[in-house]
Design a protein around this motif. Structure first.
Motif, PDB file in Angstrom:
ATOM      1  N   HIS A 159       0.836  -1.129  -0.011  1.00  9.47           N
ATOM      2  CA  HIS A 159       0.012   0.086  -0.261  1.00  9.47           C
ATOM      3  C   HIS A 159       1.034   1.268   0.090  1.00  9.47           C
ATOM      4  O   HIS A 159       0.315   2.365  -0.407  1.00  9.47           O
ATOM      5  N   ARG A 160       1.936   1.094   0.480  1.00  8.87           N
ATOM      6  CA  ARG A 160       2.834   2.628   0.633  1.00  8.87           C
ATOM      7  C   ARG A 160       3.356   2.799  -0.538  1.00  8.87           C
ATOM      8  O   ARG A 160       3.299   4.209  -1.048  1.00  8.87           O
ATOM      9  N   TYR A 209      -4.963   7.371  -3.478  1.00 11.35           N
ATOM     10  CA  TYR A 209      -5.510   7.224  -2.151  1.00 11.35           C
ATOM     11  C   TYR A 209      -6.471   6.111  -1.945  1.00 11.35           C
ATOM     12  O   TYR A 209      -6.175   5.235  -1.000  1.00 11.35           O
ATOM     13  N   GLN A 210      -7.168   5.724  -2.783  1.00 12.71           N
ATOM     14  CA  GLN A 210      -8.429   4.673  -2.739  1.00 12.71           C
ATOM     15  C   GLN A 210      -7.504   3.535  -2.676  1.00 12.71           C
ATOM     16  O   GLN A 210      -8.011   2.448  -1.890  1.00 12.71           O
ATOM     17  N   THR A 240      -3.877  -1.745   2.303  1.00 10.38           N
ATOM     18  CA  THR A 240      -3.159  -1.705   3.585  1.00 10.38           C
ATOM     19  C   THR A 240      -4.251  -2.731   4.565  1.00 10.38           C
ATOM     20  O   THR A 240      -5.558  -2.812   4.446  1.00 10.38           O
ATOM     21  N   GLN A 241      -3.560  -3.393   5.566  1.00  9.66           N
ATOM     22  CA  GLN A 241      -4.345  -4.277   6.634  1.00  9.66           C
ATOM     23  C   GLN A 241      -4.480  -3.698   7.802  1.00  9.66           C
ATOM     24  O   GLN A 241      -4.941  -4.050   8.813  1.00  9.66           O
ATOM     25  N   GLN A 262      -6.283   1.738  10.961  1.00  9.75           N
ATOM     26  CA  GLN A 262      -5.963   2.812  11.349  1.00  9.75           C
ATOM     27  C   GLN A 262      -5.473   3.653   9.993  1.00  9.75           C
ATOM     28  O   GLN A 262      -5.817   4.708   9.662  1.00  9.75           O
ATOM     29  N   GLU A 263      -4.471   2.966   9.212  1.00  8.55           N
ATOM     30  CA  GLU A 263      -4.146   3.632   8.251  1.00  8.55           C
ATOM     31  C   GLU A 263      -5.136   3.478   7.045  1.00  8.55           C
ATOM     32  O   GLU A 263      -5.433   4.594   6.407  1.00  8.55           O
ATOM     33  N   GLN A 264      -5.856   2.528   6.929  1.00 11.76           N
ATOM     34  CA  GLN A 264      -7.101   2.620   6.018  1.00 11.76           C
ATOM     35  C   GLN A 264      -7.873   3.633   6.317  1.00 11.76           C
ATOM     36  O   GLN A 264      -8.668   4.369   5.472  1.00 11.76           O
ATOM     37  N   ARG A 265      -8.147   3.942   7.470  1.00 13.23           N
ATOM     38  CA  ARG A 265      -9.119   5.087   8.057  1.00 13.23           C
ATOM     39  C   ARG A 265      -8.507   6.389   7.515  1.00 13.23           C
ATOM     40  O   ARG A 265      -9.211   7.284   6.983  1.00 13.23           O
TER      41      ARG A 265
END
Length: 407
Positions: free
Chosen positions: A354-355, A377-378, A384-385, A388-391
Motif C-alpha cells: 500500500h505504501r 489514495y483509494q 493496507t491491512q 488505522q492507516e485505512q481510515r
C-alpha cells in the motif's frame, strides 16, 4: 480474555519459552508446549484471576505439557536421558543473561538462511503471527509458513545448547534485523485496530539495550537503539483523540518525549563520529533531524534527502527509495519524485504494498493533480491491512473528493 491479560501473556510468552528451552531443550516441542500453556492461561485466568507469579505458572504448565509430548514421542530410556535430566548449574555469565535475548541469538544460528533466522525469531521471540511476518518480508503467508517450519526443524536438528553463543558477532546482523522488525511492527502495526502495539516496541527497545550493553562499541547496535528511541519519542503524538493518524508534519511536537530524543541524539552522534556509518546509523540520523527541528517548516530536508540517497544506495531497499522520493519532493518538488516512484512501481517487492500507492497519492496531491491523487489514495486504502492507516487514507480520499465536487 481482557486486553490486560492478553498484553501480559504476549509479554511473558518469549520469556517462558526461553526458560523452558534453557531447562529442557527441545526447542520445537517446547514452543508447542508454551503455546498450550498460553491457551490454558487465556481460558482459566479470566475466571480464576491471574495467579501470583504468572510467569512461574506458565513455565510449570508448559514443562508438564512438554513432558507429556516427549513421553509420547520417545522410549522410556531415551526419555529419562533427555527430558528428565537434572538441571545443570548455569555458568556465572548465564545467570545474568536474559533468557529472551539468548533465545533470540539461538534462533539466529548461522546455519540457518538469514530470512529463516529472522522469521523464526519474530515468531518465537516477538510472538508475531505468520501473516504479520509475511507482510514485513513482502512475501506470501504460505511462503513464510514454510520458512518458519524449516527453521524450527534445523534448530531442532542442530542440538544447540541454550546459552549465549560464542559466535554472537556472526549472528549480530540477523539479531539487529529482528529487533528492528519487532519495533517496526509495534510502532506502526501493519494489521489490526491499533496503530501502536506498545508491548512490541517496549520489548524491542529493552532487548536492544541489552545488546548495546553487551557490545557497547558496535556502531550499528548504538544506531539501532538510537533509531528506536528517536522514533518512539513521537508515539503520543501519532494518533489524535478521535483515533485518526496524524502525519509527522502535523504532530504536536510538545508531546514528543524529550528524554528519548536526547538519548537517541547522543547515541547516534557518538556512533557516527567513531567510524563508518551503517544503515541503522543513517536512519537514526534522519530521525534525529526530524526530532530536533522545532517545527515541520524548519526540517533540514536537503540533509535528509542526501542521507536517504546514501541509505538507498547502501541497502537497495525499496522502502528507503520511497522515502528518498518524498525527501526529493520536499527539496526539488514533486515532478522528479513522481518519476522515481514510477520506476519503483516496477519493483516486484512493492507491487502489492500500500505504501507505494500512498506515496504516489501524496506526491500527486502535492503537484496539484487531485484527479490522479484520489484513486491512488483509494487504492492505498484497499491494500493496507491496518485499520488505522485505512481510515486515514480514506479520509484523505474523501477530502479530495469533496474538493473535486466544489462548494
Amino acid at each position: 480474555m481482557t486486553a490486560a491479560t492478553d498484553g501480559l501473556l504476549r509479554d511473558l510468552a518469549p520469556q517462558v519459552l526461553g526458560a523452558v528451552v534453557r531447562r529442557y531443550g527441545h526447542f520445537d516441542a517446547a514452543e508447542d508446549a508454551v503455546q498450550e500453556a498460553l491457551i490454558a492461561a487465556a481460558t482459566t485466568w479470566p475466571d480464576s484471576g491471574v495467579p501470583d507469579g504468572p510467569k512461574a505458572w506458565l513455565i510449570t504448565v508448559a514443562a508438564r505439557r512438554l513432558t507429556d509430548l516427549l513421553r509420547n514421542e520417545q522410549a522410556r530410556q531415551r526419555r529419562e536421558d533427555t527430558w528428565k535430566l537434572p538441571a545443570a548449574a548455569p555458568a556465572a555469565d548465564e545467570e545474568d543473561a536474559d533468557d529472551t535475548l539468548i533465545l533470540l541469538f539461538m534462533c539466529c544460528h548461522p546455519a540457518l538462511p538469514r530470512a529463516h533466522q529472522i522469521a523464526l525469531t519474530l515468531r518465537a521471540v516477538a510472538g508475531l503471527t505468520t501473516v504479520e511476518i509475511a507482510r514485513s518480508f513482502l512475501v506470501s503467508e504460505p511462503t513464510m509458513a514454510q520458512r518458519i517450519t524449516r527453521a524450527k526443524q534445523r534448530v531442532k536438528a542442530s542440538g544447540v545448547p541454550f546459552r549465549m553463543p560464542a559466535d554472537r558477532d556472526e549472528r549480530l546482523a540477523a539479531v539487529l534485523r529482528v529487533l528492528y522488525l519487532i519495533f517496526t511492527e509495534g510502532y506502526a502495526s501493519t494489521a489490526g485496530p491499533s496503530a501502536y502495539r506498545a508491548e512490541l516496541s517496549r520489548e524491542a527497545i529493552r532487548l536492544t539495550r541489552i545488546v548495546h550493553r553487551l557490545m557497547p562499541l558496535d556502531g550499528e547496535v548504538a544506531g539501532l537503539l538510537a533509531l528506536m528511541l528517536l522514533t518512539d519519542a513521537r508515539r503520543d503524538a501519532r494518533v489524535g483523540p478521535d483515533g485518526v493518524l496524524i502525519p509527522l508534519a502535523e504532530q504536536a511536537r510538545a508531546r514528543w518525549h524529550k528524554d528519548f530524543i536526547d538519548e537517541g541524539v547522543e547515541l547516534v552522534t557518538a556512533a557516527m563520529s567513531a567510524g563508518p556509518s551503517g544503515p541503522y546509523q543513517l536512519q537514526a540520523a534522519i530521525a534525529a533531524l526530524h526530532d530536533e527541528a522545532r517545527s515541520a517548516g524548519e526540517t533540514d530536508w536537503p540533509q535528509i534527502e542526501a542521507l536517504y540517497g546514501v541509505l538507498t544506495e547502501m541497502t537497495g531497499s525499496p522502502m528507503a527509495a520511497l522515502n528518498h522520493a518524498v525527501a526529493v519532493a520536499m527539496v526539488h518538488g514533486p515532478t522528479s519524485a513522481l518519476r522515481m516512484v514510477e520506476d519503483l512501481a516496477r519493483d516486484k517487492r512493492l507491487t502489492d504494498h500500500h505504501r507505494l500507492h500512498a506515496v504516489r497519492a501524496y506526491l500527486l496531491e502535492m503537484s496539484g493533480d487531485v484527479d490522479g491523487a484520489l484513486p491512488a489514495y483509494q487504492e492505498a486504502a484497499r491494500r493496507t491491512q491496518s485499520s488505522q492507516e485505512q481510515r486515514y487514507l480514506r479520509m484523505k480520499a474523501a477530502e479530495l473528493a469533496r474538493n473535486l465536487r466544489g462548494p
